[in-house]
Design an enzyme around this catalytic site. Sequence first.
Site, short mmCIF file in Angstrom:
data_model
loop_
_atom_site.label_atom_id
_atom_site.label_comp_id
_atom_site.label_asym_id
_atom_site.label_seq_id
_atom_site.Cartn_x
_atom_site.Cartn_y
_atom_site.Cartn_z
N ASP A 1 0.84 -1.20 0.00
CA ASP A 1 0.00 0.00 0.00
C ASP A 1 0.87 1.24 0.00
OD1 ASP A 1 -2.10 -1.75 0.37
OD2 ASP A 1 -2.17 -1.44 2.54
N1 URA Z 1 -1.16 -5.94 3.97
C1 URA Z 1 -1.66 -4.68 3.97
O1 URA Z 1 -2.68 -4.40 4.58
N2 URA Z 1 -0.98 -3.74 3.27
C2 URA Z 1 0.17 -3.97 2.61
O2 URA Z 1 0.76 -3.07 2.01
C3 URA Z 1 0.68 -5.30 2.64
C4 URA Z 1 0.00 -6.26 3.33
#
Ligand code: URA
Length: 244
Positions: free
Chosen positions: A113
């Site tokens: 993310d």
């Molecule tokens: N899980 C999440 O919630 N975000 C990420 O970036 C990776 C794994």
Amino acid sequence: MTKAQTMRIDRLLANMGYGSRRDIERMAEAKRVILDGRPIDDVSARIAVGPDLPARMFIDRERLDPPPGLIIALHKPLGVTCSHREAGALVFDLLPPRWRKRDPVISAVGRLDKDTSGLLLLTDDGPLLHRIIAPKSRVAKRYRVDLARPLTGEETALFGAGGIKLHGDEKPLLPAEFEPLAQASGLLTLHEGRYHQVRRMFAAIGNHVEALHRDQIGALRLPQDLTAGQWWALDEAGIALIFA
Ligand code: URA
């Protein structure tokens, strides 16, 4: 790409983003392209494309970029997006600009993310990318999680048992390992990759992820001294660690 594959020099360098084939010809005429210590005079000659090439070929006195078949490990900073075309800062902006023109293109191996930091792999090797993300490879990914509320002490057992159903998902979660580190933080190791998985897992048990950082993929660790935005090219040993 197999190590034995050969390619015309002008085509290889054009595909690596150094310019058009005509540009490469001009660069060679100006003796700017050196192979094994000598300027190249015939850019139509074929060359074996392998990981040894950057040690043998120099352009404007700089080592050649990693040739096709590259995989790099990036320390993804917060605030950048794992996408080729979205508004704002992109992980690809952290790589040399000519890499944007590479063919085959470089893609992120899965996603982090925008507000997650840590270890992100990028490659132009499609089969390798698919091998890493294939569910049957079960490549483990470890995250350091900082939470809004204190741990209850139940997390290790709850996640370890598997079977939790995340909102909107049909399939229950696979077992995951959770190791508490402090009152409201811990290390979570996943063996699958779902959208916003870590955030959704903690939301499912009534907590909230405040900060998320991936520090390991398989047995490949993000080095402590690699600052956000830096990357390194993996060699065979590094690739093997992913699957270890
Ligand atoms: N899980 C999440 O919630 N975000 C990420 O970036 C990776 C794994």
